[in-house]
Design a protein around this motif. Structure first.
Motif, PDB file in Angstrom:
ATOM      1  N   GLN A 139       0.829  -1.207   0.000  1.00 48.37           N
ATOM      2  CA  GLN A 139       0.000   0.000   0.000  1.00 48.37           C
ATOM      3  C   GLN A 139       0.864   1.258   0.000  1.00 48.37           C
ATOM      4  O   GLN A 139       0.542   2.250  -0.670  1.00 48.37           O
ATOM      5  N   ALA A 140       1.988   1.233   0.746  1.00 52.18           N
ATOM      6  CA  ALA A 140       2.896   2.387   0.734  1.00 52.18           C
ATOM      7  C   ALA A 140       3.510   2.577  -0.645  1.00 52.18           C
ATOM      8  O   ALA A 140       3.702   3.709  -1.110  1.00 52.18           O
ATOM      9  N   ALA A 141       3.808   1.459  -1.327  1.00 52.91           N
ATOM     10  CA  ALA A 141       4.359   1.559  -2.677  1.00 52.91           C
ATOM     11  C   ALA A 141       3.358   2.167  -3.642  1.00 52.91           C
ATOM     12  O   ALA A 141       3.705   2.976  -4.510  1.00 52.91           O
ATOM     13  N   ILE A 142       2.081   1.808  -3.499  1.00 51.84           N
ATOM     14  CA  ILE A 142       1.047   2.384  -4.366  1.00 51.84           C
ATOM     15  C   ILE A 142       0.903   3.875  -4.104  1.00 51.84           C
ATOM     16  O   ILE A 142       0.758   4.682  -5.040  1.00 51.84           O
ATOM     17  N   ALA A 143       0.953   4.270  -2.824  1.00 52.13           N
ATOM     18  CA  ALA A 143       0.867   5.701  -2.507  1.00 52.13           C
ATOM     19  C   ALA A 143       2.040   6.456  -3.109  1.00 52.13           C
ATOM     20  O   ALA A 143       1.897   7.575  -3.624  1.00 52.13           O
ATOM     21  N   GLY A 144       3.230   5.842  -3.056  1.00 49.22           N
ATOM     22  CA  GLY A 144       4.391   6.490  -3.668  1.00 49.22           C
ATOM     23  C   GLY A 144       4.241   6.623  -5.173  1.00 49.22           C
ATOM     24  O   GLY A 144       4.699   7.596  -5.782  1.00 49.22           O
ATOM     25  N   LEU A 145       3.601   5.638  -5.803  1.00 43.60           N
ATOM     26  CA  LEU A 145       3.375   5.687  -7.238  1.00 43.60           C
ATOM     27  C   LEU A 145       2.503   6.876  -7.612  1.00 43.60           C
ATOM     28  O   LEU A 145       2.738   7.557  -8.606  1.00 43.60           O
ATOM     29  N   ARG A 146       1.496   7.139  -6.795  1.00 44.39           N
ATOM     30  CA  ARG A 146       0.600   8.254  -7.081  1.00 44.39           C
ATOM     31  C   ARG A 146       1.274   9.607  -6.878  1.00 44.39           C
ATOM     32  O   ARG A 146       0.972  10.588  -7.553  1.00 44.39           O
ATOM     33  N   GLN A 147       2.214   9.684  -5.915  1.00 45.27           N
ATOM     34  CA  GLN A 147       2.819  10.972  -5.576  1.00 45.27           C
ATOM     35  C   GLN A 147       4.030  11.308  -6.429  1.00 45.27           C
ATOM     36  O   GLN A 147       4.184  12.428  -6.888  1.00 45.27           O
ATOM     37  N   THR A 148       4.899  10.349  -6.649  1.00 46.76           N
ATOM     38  CA  THR A 148       6.176  10.651  -7.291  1.00 46.76           C
ATOM     39  C   THR A 148       6.256  10.210  -8.734  1.00 46.76           C
ATOM     40  O   THR A 148       7.274  10.441  -9.389  1.00 46.76           O
ATOM     41  N   GLY A 149       5.231   9.539  -9.252  1.00 49.17           N
ATOM     42  CA  GLY A 149       5.309   9.108 -10.648  1.00 49.17           C
ATOM     43  C   GLY A 149       5.715   7.658 -10.758  1.00 49.17           C
ATOM     44  O   GLY A 149       6.161   7.037  -9.802  1.00 49.17           O
ATOM     45  N   SER A 150       5.618   7.145 -11.981  1.00 49.87           N
ATOM     46  CA  SER A 150       5.815   5.713 -12.200  1.00 49.87           C
ATOM     47  C   SER A 150       7.243   5.278 -11.983  1.00 49.87           C
ATOM     48  O   SER A 150       7.515   4.188 -11.510  1.00 49.87           O
ATOM     49  N   GLY A 151       8.240   6.138 -12.328  1.00 47.95           N
ATOM     50  CA  GLY A 151       9.644   5.716 -12.252  1.00 47.95           C
ATOM     51  C   GLY A 151      10.091   5.419 -10.849  1.00 47.95           C
ATOM     52  O   GLY A 151      10.576   4.339 -10.542  1.00 47.95           O
TER      53      GLY A 151
END
Length: 578
Positions: A389-401
């Protein structure tokens, strides 16, 4: 004339009279009609299911000149002589008492002579699994190159003890257990022919007590007839077999499922006081609970008429306990049954069993959740879910890379927990490689199929994707394509069972080592390095170059590393110039 037992008087004399083996008898009849008769047969199955009777009928049918539809006439001279055991061309041998090499050699020598009266000389070897290894080897040659007009019929209750080399040279027929319905109908027919009065419930008790053996059923029927003065009554059948009445079983079942342990103990004491056998009580109770379980699933699966109870009784019993409680009761009964095998005080075990059965309750999901190991596993899974879930939140905030790197990092953490690193037992692998040769590997590949046939079905499924990659007189190295299957193989008894099979096939004690297929080239390379073969190869190359400058015509020496690798692994070695 002296009295003869029922199973001797009513022994089948035609294929149609053999009970419960329609597939086997029809196949044998068709073979006789179409004249596709093999030189050797194997009849395998439990005791009292008609193996020897079928062998004698087959011997009569192939030698009878008046047979019809593959059945012997039982009227001609040949048929009567075989029935009475007086024909010299049909020889019946008990391998339990004639299991030596000399007896089989005598058979082999006499089999060369043509039959004197019949068309075929038939050898019926009963309990053939009792033959010694030397006797099997002596019989093997005769089965491989049988004389003309000679037929061997091997009968056994333990086919797994017969060498595969024998089984591969015979036609195998498996005789199944006689169902209680078939045994009941056969006993009805016999008693009707004898004009004897009987109770149907008594015949059902005998049929269930026989446990699939028609000969056992007729022997018990004989005892009941003697006990009850040529009548067959339910009470007498229960006494002779040591069985428990259905009403007592129903009462015991009702008391245990309603958790009345004191009343159930009193009923159990009443059962034992009547002289009932403890082991038979356990078996009857398992069969009773099985009927209740089947009735819950589908009432059509239960033969209510043959159970000794009424439809209303089963309706009430099916409501008394859930399927989960019935499963627990059967587990407890099986456990107690094993423990009672060697005791002289069965009443103690039955008292403990009664209390346990009275305390069984449906399993609660909440109680299973209190298991600390389960709680630990749930905690780990919850932690991994939080990381994802933390990884998904990071995906939304910082972009796919950047998020993809987080996902990969989280995935690697969970992967380390789920996929532990496989360890290879080099102390088992290296001693095999020390004497491994290509010839040994080829020899092993020739018997690989026979080895797999000696394993049970789950083990064959486990080793289906594996292959031998190195072999020596002392053992074999087997590679697995899947690390999961390799882990399962190392944790079970597969290696020990394969070693036993190899010893049986080759006569030598051989060890089995498992390796992962992707690590096999590295293991092989490390072995060559650690044992100095790679250094020898380099030295040989240097010498070859220096000699080439002084004497160009000198033949080029082979690389010792390549020679050793080819000797050990054969066609698996590929030579590439760097």
């Amino acid at each position: 004339m002296s009295y003869q037992a029922l199973y001797r008087v009513w022994r089948p004399q035609r294929f149609d009279e053999i009970v419960g083996q329609q597939v086997v008898t029809q196949t044998l009849k068709n073979a006789i009609i179409t004249k596709q008769i093999s030189h050797a047969y194997l009849f395998a199955g439990p005791r009292g299911t008609g193996k020897t009777s079928a062998a004698k009928i087959f011997a009569k049918a192939i030698n009878c000149h008046h047979r019809q539809d593959g059945e012997p006439c039982n009227e001609c001279e040949i048929c009567r002589a075989i029935t009475n055991g007086q024909l010299g061309d049909v020889i019946e041998i008990d391998a339990a008492s004639n299991n030596g090499v000399e007896e089989i050699r005598d058979i082999r020598d006499k089999a060369k002579y043509a039959p004197t009266q019949a068309d075929y000389k038939v050898y019926i070897i009963d309990e053939v699994h009792m033959l010694s290894t030397g006797a099997f080897n002596a019989l093997l040659k005769t089965l491989e190159e049988p004389p003309a007009n000679v037929i061997f019929i091997l009968a056994t209750t333990e086919p797994h003890k017969i060498p595969l080399t024998i089984i591969s040279r015979v036609q195998r027929f498996d005789f199944r257990r006689i169902s209680a319905q078939d045994a009941f109908e056969r006993m009805q027919y016999i008693l009707d022919q004898k004009h004897v009065d009987y109770e149907n419930d008594a015949l059902w008790v005998i049929a269930n007590a026989a446990e699939g053996g028609m000969r056992d059923a007729l022997s018990i029927l004989d005892q009941v007839l003697s006990f009850s003065d040529n009548q067959v009554k339910l009470d007498d059948a229960l006494l002779v077999t040591g069985s428990v009445t259905k009403q007592l079983l129903k009462k015991y079942f009702d008391e245990t499922t309603s958790h009345q342990s004191a009343a159930a103990l009193h009923t159990m004491k009443e059962i034992l006081d009547q002289g009932k056998d403890g082991q038979r009580f356990i078996e009857d109770l398992i069969s009773f609970i099985r009927d209740v379980l089947l009735y819950q699933e589908s009432p059509q699966l239960v033969n209510v008429a043959g159970s000794g109870l009424k439809e209303a009784d089963f309706q009430q019993l099916s409501q008394a306990a859930s399927a989960d409680e019935l499963y627990q009761m059967i587990d407890e009964l099986n456990e107690i049954q094993e423990e009672m095998r060697f005791t002289t005080h069965p009443d103690v075990y039955l008292e403990v069993l009664t209390v346990k059965l009275s305390q069984i309750k449906p399993q609660d999901n909440k109680t299973s959740a209190s298991d600390p190991r389960l709680n630990q596993t749930i905690g780990q899974l919850q932690q991994e879910i939080q990381q994802l879930q933390a990884a998904i939140a990071g995906l939304r905030q910082t972009g796919s890379g950047s998020a993809s790197r987080i996902v990969r990092r989280a995935g690697s953490n969970t992967g380390n927990k789920i996929q532990p690193k496989m360890t290879v037992k080099l102390d088992r692998v290296y001693p095999i490689l020390e004497h491994a040769t290509k010839q040994n590997l080829r020899g092993l590949q020739e018997i690989w199929g026979d080895l797999l046939n000696m394993l049970d079905t789950p083990q064959r499924a486990l080793i289906n994707t594996s292959q031998p990659v190195a072999a020596s007189p002392q053992g074999v190295v087997v590679s697995f394509d899947s690390s999961f299957l390799l882990q399962r193989a190392n944790s079970g008894s597969l290696a020990a069972d394969m070693e036993a099979g190899l010893q049986r096939l080759s006569g030598n004690e051989m060890r089995v080592a498992f390796v992962p297929m992707d690590q096999w080239p590295k293991i092989r390379h490390n072995y060559l390095v650690e044992h100095g073969y790679l250094n020898q190869g380099k030295t040989g190359t240097d010498k070859k170059d220096s000699s080439a400058q002084s004497a160009p015509a000198t033949p080029v020496k082979t690389d010792p590393l390549v020679d050793k690798a080819k000797q050990m692994f054969g066609d698996l070695v590929k030579i590439e110039d760097n």
